[in-house]
Enzyme design. Structure first.
Site, short mmCIF file in Angstrom:
data_model
loop_
_atom_site.label_atom_id
_atom_site.label_comp_id
_atom_site.label_asym_id
_atom_site.label_seq_id
_atom_site.Cartn_x
_atom_site.Cartn_y
_atom_site.Cartn_z
N ARG A 1 0.82 -1.21 0.00
CA ARG A 1 0.00 0.00 0.00
C ARG A 1 0.86 1.27 0.00
O ARG A 1 0.33 2.36 -0.10
CB ARG A 1 -0.93 -0.01 1.20
N CYS A 2 2.17 1.10 0.12
CA CYS A 2 3.09 2.24 0.20
C CYS A 2 3.75 2.47 -1.16
O CYS A 2 4.37 1.56 -1.72
CB CYS A 2 4.15 1.95 1.27
N GLY A 3 3.62 3.67 -1.67
CA GLY A 3 4.21 4.01 -2.97
C GLY A 3 5.73 3.88 -2.98
O GLY A 3 6.31 3.40 -3.96
#
Length: 113
Positions: free
Chosen positions: A9-11
């Site tokens: 979920r983390c870019g």
């Protein structure tokens, strides 16, 4: 072997993963939210990062602000918090042999490899 502590979920974490793939580097992915690090693993990670527990905690997370920010904890207390609340771990972290980095910048990851 290279391991990436990854949160999809983390870019920044996705960018690091894509960078490793683009370089053809052999690595394994550990989704630390589904497979959290134990307290012993966190202690080992700190040694590889050569940093303080304070530098790998995401203190801007609401979880931290709402539950932990108003109290002072010992280092071992912070390790316990990270083991129980893996969402608070900085990401991505790339581990290679006995060294590790917080690979938020691709340039830093490229130098590390």
């Amino acid at each position: 072997m290279i391991t990436i502590l990854h949160n999809n979920r983390c870019g920044k974490s996705r960018a690091a993963l894509q960078f490793l793939e683009s370089k053809g580097v052999a690595f394994e992915v550990r989704n630390y939210l589904e497979n959290p690090l134990s307290e012993v693993e966190i202690e080992n990670l700190l040694s590889k990062l050569d940093t303080s527990i304070h530098n790998i905690i995401r203190k801007n997370e609401d979880l931290w602000k709402e539950n932990f920010s108003e109290t002072t904890y010992s280092d071992s207390g912070l390790v316990s918090i990270l083991a129980n609340y893996p969402k608070l771990l900085q990401r991505p972290i790339v581990i290679k042999d006995n060294k590790a980095i917080i690979a938020r910048e691709i340039e830093k990851l490229e130098k590390f490899l």
